[in-house]
Design a protein around this motif. Structure first.
Motif: not given
Length: 92
Positions: A16-38
């Protein structure tokens, strides 16, 4: 690459490049599962604010094993996958 529960395959960047969401993998997994952060936070028994800080990289400390296991179970990926992604963060 990782496969979502719905069969979609997502490509998680090796670095992951500096300044990007460093845990983008979590966001990708969450969105892939059709879940909100909540939704994810509730299933992990975390506050939404805490989960958001983890996902957005505001909580820079490595995930503890108990949380890594919960995340791997929620998103149907191996603990090894979560650990490998966290190890990549150490090299940023």
């Amino acid at each position: 690459m990782t496969k979502c529960r719905n069969g979609t395959i997502i490509k998680v960047p090796k670095r992951h490049k500096g300044g990007e969401n460093v845990r983008k993998y979590l966001k990708d997994l969450r969105e892939c599962s059709n879940l909100t952060q909540e939704d994810a936070a509730e299933k992990l028994r975390l506050s939404r604010a805490y989960y958001s800080r983890v996902e957005n990289g505001e909580r820079k400390k490595s995930l503890d094993l108990a949380l890594a296991i919960k995340i791997s179970n929620l998103f149907n990926v191996s603990v090894d996958y979560i650990i490998a992604e966290e190890e990549k963060l150490k090299n940023i």
